[in-house]
Write an enzyme that holds these catalytic residues in place. Sequence first.
Site, short mmCIF file in Angstrom:
data_model
loop_
_atom_site.label_atom_id
_atom_site.label_comp_id
_atom_site.label_asym_id
_atom_site.label_seq_id
_atom_site.Cartn_x
_atom_site.Cartn_y
_atom_site.Cartn_z
N GLU A 168 0.80 -1.31 -0.14
CA GLU A 168 -0.05 -0.13 -0.06
C GLU A 168 0.70 1.10 0.03
OE1 GLU A 168 -2.75 0.03 3.15
OE2 GLU A 168 -3.67 -1.83 2.33
N GLU A 367 -5.12 -8.48 1.15
CA GLU A 367 -5.56 -8.46 2.59
C GLU A 367 -7.17 -8.12 2.22
OE1 GLU A 367 -3.96 -4.94 4.67
OE2 GLU A 367 -1.92 -5.72 4.14
C1 BG6 Z 1 -3.96 -2.19 5.77
C2 BG6 Z 1 -2.52 -2.17 6.01
O1 BG6 Z 1 -4.15 -0.88 5.49
O2 BG6 Z 1 -4.96 -2.45 6.65
C3 BG6 Z 1 -2.38 -3.16 7.46
O3 BG6 Z 1 -1.85 -2.83 5.19
C4 BG6 Z 1 -3.38 -2.55 8.23
O4 BG6 Z 1 -1.03 -2.58 7.94
C5 BG6 Z 1 -4.76 -2.83 7.86
O5 BG6 Z 1 -3.31 -3.06 9.85
C6 BG6 Z 1 -6.02 -2.71 8.64
O6 BG6 Z 1 -6.08 -1.44 8.81
P1 BG6 Z 1 -5.93 -0.79 10.60
O7 BG6 Z 1 -5.69 0.69 10.12
O8 BG6 Z 1 -7.35 -0.90 11.06
O9 BG6 Z 1 -4.93 -1.46 11.00
#
Ligand code: BG6
Length: 462
Positions: A168, A367
Amino acid sequence: MELKYKFPNDFWWGSASSGPQSEGTSIDDGKALNIWDYWYEKEPYRFFNEVGPSLTSDFYHKYKQDIKLMKEIGHNSFRFSISWSRLIPTENGKVNEKAKNFYNDVINELLANDIEPFINLYHFDMPLIMQDKGGWESRVVVNEYVKYARVCFELFSDRVKKWFTFNEPVVPVEGGYLYDFHYPNVVDFKRAVQVAYNTTIASAQAIKEFKSLNILNSKIGIILNLTPSYPRSNNPADLKAANIADLLFNRSFLDPCVMGKYPEELIKLVKEHNLLPDMIDRDLQLIKDNVVQFLGVNYYQPRRIKAKAFMPNPESPFMPDNFFDNYEMPGRKMNVSRGWEIYEKGVYDIMINLKDNYGNIESYISENGMGVQNEEQFIKDGMIDDSYRIDFLKGHLTWLHKSMDEGCNVKGYHMWTFIDNWSWSNAYKNRYGFIQLDLKTQKRIPKKSAYWIKEVVKNNGF
Ligand code: BG6
């Protein structure tokens, strides 16, 4: 058993994680500070309940236990990141032997359990010594990153066959240079554009190094968070606003990384507003010659856009939001803990876009997940009943399956994440794991979704 959604036999099932969010022991065994360690030291109140990155889920010491659990719930692949500030902690470029041993052990343990390691080189974690040299604003740092990437390829690519240059890359641009949720907390559109541009150069240069090593049966890609920009309506003003948001937040990386060139419309926009970054002559050729070989897609939420309702205050900083307003669609389904909309069809729209406009590049969901607060309230007989997470998974997998039925080149699905992890400034507020982490005891307890995914993987469908 009759399956409604059957996935291919070689489908990549697993989860993703990152060094700074799971390794812990931030400065043990020779690791140097990264910007998160430093920012927490300086301003602990910026982190939920003032929990910092020093312990997290202690993967540094507990990786064997975690990998055993991954195996138990059916993972055949797992993505993690190497921490640059652990592997090369000083300016002289010398490899930290303890870090090398740690990553070797993790890779070997994964392979011994038939779990394929996918390695990402950078997950928001700029070493502090590099930030002090200017971070991604500096070409010196770009060159140092490329050297670090080469060291990683040389050390681990005999066993690791799937590599990513960045996770990202637009997020550090947004967080660190526009919206104040990452260090160095700059608010400056022009500097943000430079950071984005230099990151793309760093990625292309690392891909060039990778290719020069001719590593057998391997490939290198990038992980992008693609957030489809849906306009409020078909009114031309809404369409125009949504298109600009798409150019700035998706196509700014997607086009150069996959197609080898920036969209003309984006170049025009950036020029018109005096935001053009410093460039070197050979850059555009470098980008053209070094596109990614596959793509990781992170998807959590869509972006809904409408035309701006009011003229921006001429005194306030010029921002991407000068071009559009975010739109809260009535009736949208929300994950209220995270404040993110849940829109399962987004996954399908992204994949169809990749098929129609990006050469149907090989891709996978790298993800996708649901961060929920106070999950202890759902404990039944000692286990978190996260049926909402199972529904979330089902919804997204159903749309992903449909995209594959329609010819999209999708190879796998990784959940964010294996075990509850440290979520940047949200720390442990929202929990994402298949496995619950008891913060006091560090005990690992599978949630209901862990048993569900285990069955799905066993049957290759549901
Ligand atoms: C993604 C990232 O943006 O979302 C992760 O690659 C991140 O590192 C995940 O943890 C979830 O977002 P957040 O801000 O709730 O941790």
